[in-house]
Write an enzyme that holds these catalytic residues in place. Structure first.
Site, PDB file in Angstrom:
ATOM      1  N   ILE A  61       0.824  -1.216   0.000  1.00 32.19           N
ATOM      2  CA  ILE A  61       0.000   0.000   0.000  1.00 32.19           C
ATOM      3  C   ILE A  61       0.850   1.256   0.000  1.00 32.19           C
ATOM      4  O   ILE A  61       0.313   2.362  -0.012  1.00 32.19           O
ATOM      5  CB  ILE A  61      -0.963   0.018   1.208  1.00 32.19           C
ATOM      6  N   GLY A  66       8.602   3.444  -1.029  1.00 31.75           N
ATOM      7  CA  GLY A  66       9.506   4.588  -0.955  1.00 31.75           C
ATOM      8  C   GLY A  66      10.914   4.144  -1.250  1.00 31.75           C
ATOM      9  O   GLY A  66      11.175   2.987  -1.596  1.00 31.75           O
ATOM     10  N   GLY A  67      11.845   5.070  -1.104  1.00 30.10           N
ATOM     11  CA  GLY A  67      13.223   4.787  -1.473  1.00 30.10           C
ATOM     12  C   GLY A  67      13.862   3.715  -0.621  1.00 30.10           C
ATOM     13  O   GLY A  67      14.773   3.026  -1.073  1.00 30.10           O
ATOM     14  N   GLY A 101      12.037   1.304   1.268  1.00 31.35           N
ATOM     15  CA  GLY A 101      11.265   0.101   1.514  1.00 31.35           C
ATOM     16  C   GLY A 101       9.823   0.249   1.095  1.00 31.35           C
ATOM     17  O   GLY A 101       9.491   1.088   0.269  1.00 31.35           O
ATOM     18  N   VAL A 153       5.429  -0.578   2.390  1.00 30.50           N
ATOM     19  CA  VAL A 153       4.471  -0.822   3.456  1.00 30.50           C
ATOM     20  C   VAL A 153       3.404  -1.779   2.927  1.00 30.50           C
ATOM     21  O   VAL A 153       2.871  -1.586   1.834  1.00 30.50           O
ATOM     22  CB  VAL A 153       3.803   0.488   3.928  1.00 30.50           C
ATOM     23  N   LYS A 173       5.836  -2.404   7.779  1.00 26.62           N
ATOM     24  CA  LYS A 173       6.799  -1.600   7.029  1.00 26.62           C
ATOM     25  C   LYS A 173       8.105  -2.376   6.944  1.00 26.62           C
ATOM     26  O   LYS A 173       8.688  -2.738   7.972  1.00 26.62           O
ATOM     27  CB  LYS A 173       6.985  -0.275   7.766  1.00 26.62           C
ATOM     28  N   ASP A 187      12.472  15.277  10.310  1.00 24.02           N
ATOM     29  CA  ASP A 187      12.075  15.201   8.900  1.00 24.02           C
ATOM     30  C   ASP A 187      10.578  15.439   8.763  1.00 24.02           C
ATOM     31  O   ASP A 187       9.882  14.736   8.030  1.00 24.02           O
ATOM     32  CB  ASP A 187      12.456  13.845   8.307  1.00 24.02           C
TER      33      ASP A 187
END
Length: 772
Positions: free
Chosen positions: A17, A20-21, A23, A25, A40, A141
């Site tokens: 679902i 990203g860079g 990994g 989810v 995750k 972040d």
């Protein structure tokens, strides 16, 4: 990992679902507890990767797990578990259903969010940051992609993947020394860019960048070149928000610009201070548009020129990454954004429903209510308007958010109408059991409850509960939220035994699936404690409320609104147990904290001070109580106006305590004045009006004016028999008052006859709070 993989014999992976860079989810099922979760996973890297890079990446992930698992706050993603399976590190979290702020702006076609949404998001994020900063944790972040807005309006901060413990500076330095940039250029603080000392105020700067973007549609330094963006953060004053969007309130402009101060010392002291400013400012009404208004597209800020800027070497090769503004991703690429880390699109639905604290302190006549989970009207829903655009789901989502905004402003009539119409359209377009339809029905029910229509609200929550149990299961958080709201409404209808059974069942499920200290578990325990008190089980109610207050104080802080609501309940129960000195101390502490956090004139602060007055009166300190109620009358009149029910309640306290001081002529005059206003504003048969009329009769009796007192008592008894029924405890009490007057007038036969037809009241004053 294969889709059929069972991780550690417990977590069944279903579908990806978010990617990203670092990994991806997965939507998964925790087969041990039977609950839906998000897993995750750190993306496995091939042997060609630099071993040092692999080591840092793994160490960062492990640290994220340890830090995130320690956080328990409704504004932070809950982490259930973490570990390693076949060389792949994984983190097990609650499954969030909603969209991050980046996606919300994308859905809004590059236009900023409604003002009330911006303010609400700011308050909720500030609350969550205040909690995490108290734990010594800095996110580092914070960006739109890391802030989730659930379908019910609740906000959660995600991905503490590069958070660090405040005291662990050296370890963080080793991580950053690898050349892996910590942060995203559009949201980095000047000290972060310059490699300086980082503390909680860096998060406040990043939050300022996020709020700037969702309020105006673009970040404060909207440039394509990463170097220019970083120089802008370091050297260039941001343009005021109102120059980009004129209708923004002045206070929001000031708050965001303060957050964007170049030095940490120029920003708010901490997130608690920030939240206090937001809460104080948002009491000013903000206009709401339905659906989301359309704004003129913003022009890009001109290129920033800075002579020979001295920035860290790692910044030279940095790209700007993904901004929250829409249109930067092709449709096929959405959900796979390498620059967004692991916080891309987490789910596609919006079914998770909140259980918010009361927005204002409860009426002092009944004690603090249980905490509702969130609410419609009867009559047929309006027909769908012909000619809606093909993008109907997005339009309906915008209308749903507008309804939430109206509710947050207390405009419940309008909110109810919006939610009712969205329910009708979503049911027609998506089906009656679709998560979005059920979410809107939930909010419709909540609005009905706020409009004092508990029977209608209960009907809607029954429908939501049945559908969610059928579609999601009995232990799903959405199902439990609806059941908890059902229990709350049963309590409001006086069906406390039924409410108790529902609360107890929900609590068992929440403790099993979420843990004893999860915010939703504690909310359910708070409500159960309240309901035990309504059942007369006061010692149990007191013990449970005290345990919840201690847990909330430990997890959220002593001055958090949730903690204060439960401490208020503890004091209330102490009063009902006759432990008035302890109750007085408890109320005074809550009142002092609320005055500091919310302000001296905030309704919650004033409501707590009212309870202080009740305790003073019970302890025979009538003069102190009288002075307090006069101050309250002035404050309530200033905040609400002279005819507001809370102002009149404070004036009623003045009259009662004049009587306690044997100043009966003044007491009768004050009671008559309050009764006249209540009759005009609330109606002749309203319970508050009848309480004032009875207070007039009490004073007349003390003045030996028994004929006049008998007339007043008779009027009260007749009105209560008419509205409550002849056998209601309050009606029976009024009949006994009549009989007492007849005895004083030398009419014993009539008094005896009235006594024979009036059994003793079974429940005192019907469970209402005693007069001050």
């Amino acid at each position: 990992m294969a889709e059929t993989r069972l991780v550690q014999g417990r977590y069944r992976l279903h579908d990806v679902i978010g990617r990203g860079g670092m990994g991806e989810v997965w939507r998964a099922t925790d087969e041990s507890l039977g609950r839906r979760v998000a897993v995750k996973c750190l993306k496995p890297l091939g042997p060609q990767q630099d071993p040092n890079f692999m080591k840092v990446l793994r160490e960062r992930f492990r640290r994220e797990a340890r830090v995130a698992a320690s956080l328990q706050h409704r504004g932070v993603t809950v982490v259930h578990d973490f570990g390693e399976s076949d060389g792949v590190l994984f983190l097990v979290m609650e499954l969030l259903e909603g969209h991050n702020l980046s996606q919300l702006l994308d859905e809004n076609k590059q236009h900023p969010l409604p003002v009330q949404d911006v303010v609400d998001i700011a308050e909720q994020v500030a609350d969550a940051l205040a909690y995490t900063h108290r734990q010594g944790i800095v996110h580092r972040d914070l960006k739109p992609a890391n802030i989730m807005r659930l379908g019910d309006g609740a906000v959660k901060i995600c991905d503490f993947g590069i958070a660090r413990l405040g005291a662990d500076i050296g370890f963080t330095s080793r991580l950053t020394g690898t050349g892996i940039a910590m942060g995203t250029p559009h949201y980095m603080s000047p000290e972060q860019i310059s490699g300086g000392e980082i503390d909680h105020r860096s998060d406040l700067y990043s939050l300022g960048c996020v709020l700037y973007e969702i309020a105006t549609g673009a970040p404060p330094f909207d440039l394509d070149d990463a170097w220019a963006v970083l120089v802008g953060h370091r050297d260039t004053p941001p343009e005021p928000l109102r120059t980009r969007r004129a209708e923004l309130p002045d206070y929001l402009d000031r708050i965001v610009l303060d957050l964007l101060a170049k030095t940490p010392e120029g920003r708010p002291t901490d997130a608690t201070d920030l939240r206090r400013r937001i809460v104080s400012a948002r009491s000013v009404p903000v206009s709401v548009s339905v659906p989301v208004p359309v704004f003129t597209p913003l022009l890009r800020e001109p290129e920033v020129s800075a002579p020979a800027p001295r920035l860290p070497s790692w910044a030279r090769g940095m790209t700007t990454g993904h901004k929250a503004t829409a249109g930067s991703l092709a449709p096929a690429a959405r959900g796979y954004d390498p620059a967004a880390g692991l916080t891309g699109e987490w789910t596609t639905g919006s079914g998770v429903v909140r259980a918010p604290e009361p927005t204002a302190a409860p009426s002092p006549t009944t004690g603090p209510p249980p905490e509702p989970a969130t609410a419609p009207t009867t009559g047929p829903a309006p027909e769908h308007t012909p000619g809606l655009s093909p993008e109907l789901p997005a339009v309906l989502a915008a209308r749903h958010r507008a309804g939430l905004g109206l509710g947050r402003l207390g405009r419940w009539d309008e909110a109810e109408a919006v939610h009712r119409s969205v329910v009708a359209d979503r049911e027609r377009v998506l089906g009656p059991d679709h998560p979005d339809t059920l979410t809107s029905r939930y909010e419709w029910g909540f609005a009905l409850g706020r409009l004092d229509r508990p029977t209608d609200a209960l009907r809607e929550f029954h429908r939501v509960t049945e559908a969610r149990e059928r579609m999601l299961g009995a232990d799903h958080p959405d199902t439990l939220a609806a059941r908890q709201e059902t229990a709350y409404l049963l309590g409001r209808l006086g069906r406390h035994f039924e409410a108790h059974d529902v609360y107890a069942e929900v609590l068992v499920s929440r403790e099993r699936t979420m843990g004893q200290d999860h915010p939703d578990t504690l909310r359910c325990r708070h409500n159960l404690a309240f309901n035990l008190g309504r059942l007369g089980r006061l010692e149990e109610s007191y013990r449970m409320a005290r345990e919840v207050a201690e847990a909330r104080g430990r997890l959220l802080g002593a001055d958090h609104p949730d903690t204060l609501v439960t401490r208020y309940e503890v004091a209330y129960t102490l009063g009902r147990l006759g432990r008035w000195e302890e109750a007085l101390d408890g109320y005074r502490e809550v009142a002092a904290t609320r005055a500091t956090v919310l302000g001296a004139d905030h309704p919650d602060t004033l409501a707590t001070r009212y309870e202080v007055g009740i305790c003073l009166g019970r302890l025979g300190l009538g003069a102190e109580a009288l002075a307090l109620y006069r101050e309250l009358t002035e404050a309530r009149g200033r905040v609400h106006g002279p005819d507001h029910p809370e102002t009149l309640r404070a004036r009623h306290g003045v009259g009662v305590n004049l009587g306690r001081l044997s100043r009966w002529e003044e007491a009768v005059a004050e009671a008559r004045a309050v009764c006249a206003v209540r009759e005009r504003v609330l109606g002749p048969d309203h319970p508050d009006t009848l309480i004032s009329r009875r207070e007039v009769a009490v004073g007349l009796g003390w003045l030996a004016r028994w004929d006049e007192a008998l007339t007043a008592y008779h009027e009260v008894a007749e009105a209560r028999a008419r509205t409550l029924g002849p056998d209601h405890p309050d009606t029976l009490t009024a009949r006994e008052d009549e009989a007492h007057c007849l005895e004083q007038l030398g009419r014993p036969t009539e008094a005896a006859e009235l006594h024979r037809g009036t059994p003793s009241p079974r429940h005192g004053n019907g469970g209402q709070r005693a007069a001050p």
